[in-house]
Design a protein around this motif. Structure first.
Motif, PDB file in Angstrom:
ATOM      1  N   THR A   1       0.855  -1.498   0.027  1.00 14.35           N
ATOM      2  CA  THR A   1      -0.003   0.296  -0.587  1.00 14.35           C
ATOM      3  C   THR A   1       1.228   0.889  -0.329  1.00 14.35           C
ATOM      4  OG1 THR A   1       0.062  -0.287   2.140  1.00 14.35           O
ATOM      5  CG2 THR A   1      -2.122  -0.849   1.284  1.00 14.35           C
TER       6      THR A   1
ATOM      7  N   PRO B   1      -5.842  11.662  -9.588  1.00 11.20           N
ATOM      8  CA  PRO B   1      -7.126  10.530  -9.003  1.00 11.20           C
ATOM      9  C   PRO B   1      -6.614   9.493  -8.810  1.00 11.20           C
ATOM     10  CG  PRO B   1      -7.045  12.179 -10.442  1.00 11.20           C
ATOM     11  CD  PRO B   1      -5.480  12.222  -9.990  1.00 11.20           C
ATOM     12  N   SER B   2      -4.862   8.967  -9.624  1.00  8.56           N
ATOM     13  CA  SER B   2      -5.920   7.463  -9.720  1.00  8.56           C
ATOM     14  C   SER B   2      -5.212   7.131  -7.945  1.00  8.56           C
ATOM     15  CB  SER B   2      -4.637   6.643 -10.809  1.00  8.56           C
ATOM     16  OG  SER B   2      -3.412   7.012 -10.619  1.00  8.56           O
ATOM     17  N   MET B   3      -4.463   7.863  -7.614  1.00  2.66           N
ATOM     18  CA  MET B   3      -4.516   6.940  -5.742  1.00  2.66           C
ATOM     19  C   MET B   3      -5.551   7.247  -5.861  1.00  2.66           C
ATOM     20  SD  MET B   3      -0.954   9.354  -5.004  1.00  2.66           S
ATOM     21  CE  MET B   3      -0.770  10.028  -3.577  1.00  2.66           C
ATOM     22  N   VAL B   4      -6.304   7.756  -5.822  1.00  2.00           N
ATOM     23  CA  VAL B   4      -7.660   7.542  -4.266  1.00  2.00           C
ATOM     24  C   VAL B   4      -8.314   6.250  -5.960  1.00  2.00           C
ATOM     25  CG1 VAL B   4     -10.142   8.730  -4.893  1.00  2.00           C
ATOM     26  CG2 VAL B   4      -7.932  10.268  -4.244  1.00  2.00           C
TER      27      VAL B   4
ATOM     28  N   GLY C   1      -7.638   4.150  -7.093  1.00  2.00           N
ATOM     29  CA  GLY C   1      -7.093   2.886  -5.958  1.00  2.00           C
ATOM     30  C   GLY C   1      -7.268   2.806  -4.596  1.00  2.00           C
ATOM     31  N   ARG C   2      -7.027   3.490  -4.060  1.00  2.00           N
ATOM     32  CA  ARG C   2      -7.846   3.033  -2.705  1.00  2.00           C
ATOM     33  C   ARG C   2      -9.326   2.393  -2.278  1.00  2.00           C
ATOM     34  NH1 ARG C   2      -3.947   5.071   1.249  1.00  2.00           N
ATOM     35  NH2 ARG C   2      -1.949   4.513   0.639  1.00  2.00           N
ATOM     36  N   VAL C   3      -9.708   3.664  -3.528  1.00  2.00           N
ATOM     37  CA  VAL C   3     -11.285   3.110  -3.612  1.00  2.00           C
ATOM     38  C   VAL C   3     -11.635   1.412  -4.234  1.00  2.00           C
ATOM     39  CG1 VAL C   3     -13.678   3.274  -4.831  1.00  2.00           C
ATOM     40  CG2 VAL C   3     -12.619   5.240  -3.592  1.00  2.00           C
ATOM     41  N   GLU C   4     -10.458   1.003  -5.345  1.00  2.00           N
ATOM     42  CA  GLU C   4     -11.016  -0.342  -5.488  1.00  2.00           C
ATOM     43  C   GLU C   4     -10.629  -1.447  -4.020  1.00  2.00           C
ATOM     44  OE1 GLU C   4      -7.788  -0.619  -8.871  1.00  2.00           O
ATOM     45  OE2 GLU C   4      -9.424   1.079  -9.688  1.00  2.00           O
ATOM     46  N   ARG C   5      -9.106  -1.127  -3.575  1.00  2.00           N
ATOM     47  CA  ARG C   5      -8.609  -1.531  -2.110  1.00  2.00           C
ATOM     48  C   ARG C   5      -9.915  -1.926  -1.416  1.00  2.00           C
ATOM     49  NH1 ARG C   5      -4.184   0.992  -0.734  1.00  2.00           N
ATOM     50  NH2 ARG C   5      -3.589   0.255  -2.887  1.00  2.00           N
ATOM     51  N   MET C   6     -10.625  -1.081  -1.084  1.00  2.00           N
ATOM     52  CA  MET C   6     -11.747  -0.742  -0.616  1.00  2.00           C
ATOM     53  C   MET C   6     -12.914  -1.866  -0.586  1.00  2.00           C
ATOM     54  SD  MET C   6     -10.974   2.381   1.875  1.00  2.00           S
ATOM     55  CE  MET C   6     -11.052   4.111   0.549  1.00  2.00           C
ATOM     56  N   ARG C   7     -13.396  -1.444  -2.158  1.00  2.00           N
ATOM     57  CA  ARG C   7     -13.893  -2.209  -2.068  1.00  2.00           C
ATOM     58  C   ARG C   7     -13.877  -4.324  -2.213  1.00  2.00           C
ATOM     59  NH1 ARG C   7     -15.790   1.124  -7.071  1.00  2.00           N
ATOM     60  NH2 ARG C   7     -17.553   1.795  -6.057  1.00  2.00           N
TER      61      ARG C   7
ATOM     62  N   LEU D   1     -14.837  -3.218   2.374  1.00  2.00           N
ATOM     63  CA  LEU D   1     -15.004  -1.653   3.127  1.00  2.00           C
ATOM     64  C   LEU D   1     -16.186  -1.579   2.646  1.00  2.00           C
ATOM     65  CD1 LEU D   1     -11.399  -0.987   4.582  1.00  2.00           C
ATOM     66  CD2 LEU D   1     -13.478  -2.145   5.900  1.00  2.00           C
ATOM     67  N   LEU D   2     -16.365  -1.003   1.092  1.00  2.00           N
ATOM     68  CA  LEU D   2     -17.242  -0.791   0.796  1.00  2.00           C
ATOM     69  C   LEU D   2     -17.744  -0.890  -0.008  1.00  2.00           C
ATOM     70  CD1 LEU D   2     -15.440   2.823  -1.843  1.00  2.00           C
ATOM     71  CD2 LEU D   2     -17.589   3.021   0.242  1.00  2.00           C
TER      72      LEU D   2
END
Lengths: 171, 165
Positions: A80, A107-110, A112-118, A122-123
């Motif tokens: 991470t 934007p790709s950092m955000v 990436g985090r959203v994909e990982r949380m999915r 967590l999402l």
């Protein structure tokens, strides 16, 4: 002699984790290590109980637990950390600052985090935090208060901080 | 030895909770790191001295327990402190929940700006640590950086990790 047993049990946990990471199924890298490392730690506890004196068995268990925590810290860092991402990119050869900036654009950092949380649940599928995600946020908000870290978008005043939080995160 | 260590650990945590966390200096990474690193180094030195003074398997085992528990305590504390300070993913989760409650699309722009700051800070940090050499606009790994990166890459391969960003 006991230290050799700890090394053997730790090696078994690390090899078991590598195998678990190549099997299909649910669970992120930390969950998979917790299962493998916990099971092997249980084996070490039984071993220590039957074959070691109390201080030596205790020392073996503490060393095993500390080594496991260090291992988890290292592999989560590899998975991470932004710094590790930059290092891995530079391992392919020199890059200019603008190339690194383009590769790790905000934007790709955000994203990436959203994909990982999915991926780790967590999402939820509806795009909003699952109950697990809400519990995690509540836990970290408590920690932020303990460590007195500022909460983004909130005043340092405790009362105002609580009212500024989304309702379902208030604890 | 274990009883004295237990008392020290309790005192260290209590001092932080009662006094240190209210001080502005303790919001800095370096200060909180030193708050753990310096006592941990003292504990390790005292344990080594105890083993040299009273050499026995029992003393050695107790020294290992003390150093191990100190390591677990400090590493856990610093990880939680650091994770709750940065809270990048945490903030994104909060934005999604706020969006759900208001019925709007979550506003992720502040996190994009935060991401830019993180990235800039990390390049400078890696340069300070001697892992990256920044000559003008070109960035490249130093020999130390190459060794460290090879180890990290090997660990990533070992556990089959796929990085997103």
């Amino acid at each position: 002699m006991e230290i050799l047993w700890v090394v053997a049990y730790l090696a078994a946990a690390i090899v078991g984790h590598a195998i678990a990471m190549r099997l299909s199924g649910r669970g992120d890298s930390v969950t998979r290590f917790a299962m493998v490392g916990g099971f092997i730690g249980l084996g070490l506890s039984v071993h220590a109980l039957f074959f070691d004196s109390l201080p030596c068995g205790g020392a073996a268990l503490v060393v095993y637990a500390f080594a496991c925590e260090l291992y988890v810290f290292l592999f989560t860092l590899v998975g991470t950390s932004v710094s590790v991402g930059i290092l891995l990119k530079l391992a392919n050869g020199p890059h200019s600052r603008s190339e690194i900036a383009a590769l790790y654009d905000a934007p790709s950092m955000v994203r990436g985090r959203v994909e990982r949380m999915r991926a780790v649940g967590l999402l939820g599928k509806d795009g909003f935090p699952s109950s697990q995600g809400k519990r995690l946020v509540a836990l970290f908000l408590t920690l932020k208060r303990i460590f007195r870290h500022p909460i983004p978008g909130c005043s340092s005043d405790r009362k105002e901080t609580a009212s500024a939080l989304p309702h379902s995160f208030r604890i | 030895m274990l009883a004295v260590f237990g008392f020290y650990l309790g005192a260290h945590l209590t001092l932080y909770l009662v006094l240190c966390r209210h001080l502005a200096a303790f919001q800095r990474e370096r200060v909180i790191f030193l708050y753990h690193a310096l006592p941990a180094a003292c504990v390790a030195a005292l344990c080594a001295a105890a083993v040299l003074d009273w050499p026995s398997v029992d003393t050695l085992a107790q020294a290992v327990i003390v150093v191990g528990i100190q390591g677990i305590y400090s590493l856990s504390f610093l990880e939680l402190w650091s994770l709750s300070q940065i809270g990048y993913s945490l903030g994104i989760l909060m934005a999604f929940e706020a969006g759900r409650q208001s019925g709007d699309t979550p506003d992720l722009r502040p996190f994009e700006a935060m991401g830019e700051q993180k990235k800039a800070g990390r390049i400078e940090g890696l340069t300070r640590l001697g892992l990256v050499n920044a000559e003008g606009q070109t960035l490249q790994l130093t020999p130390l950086g190459k060794i460290g990166t090879a180890a990290l890459r090997a660990l990533g391969w070992w556990i089959n990790l796929r990085r997103t960003v």
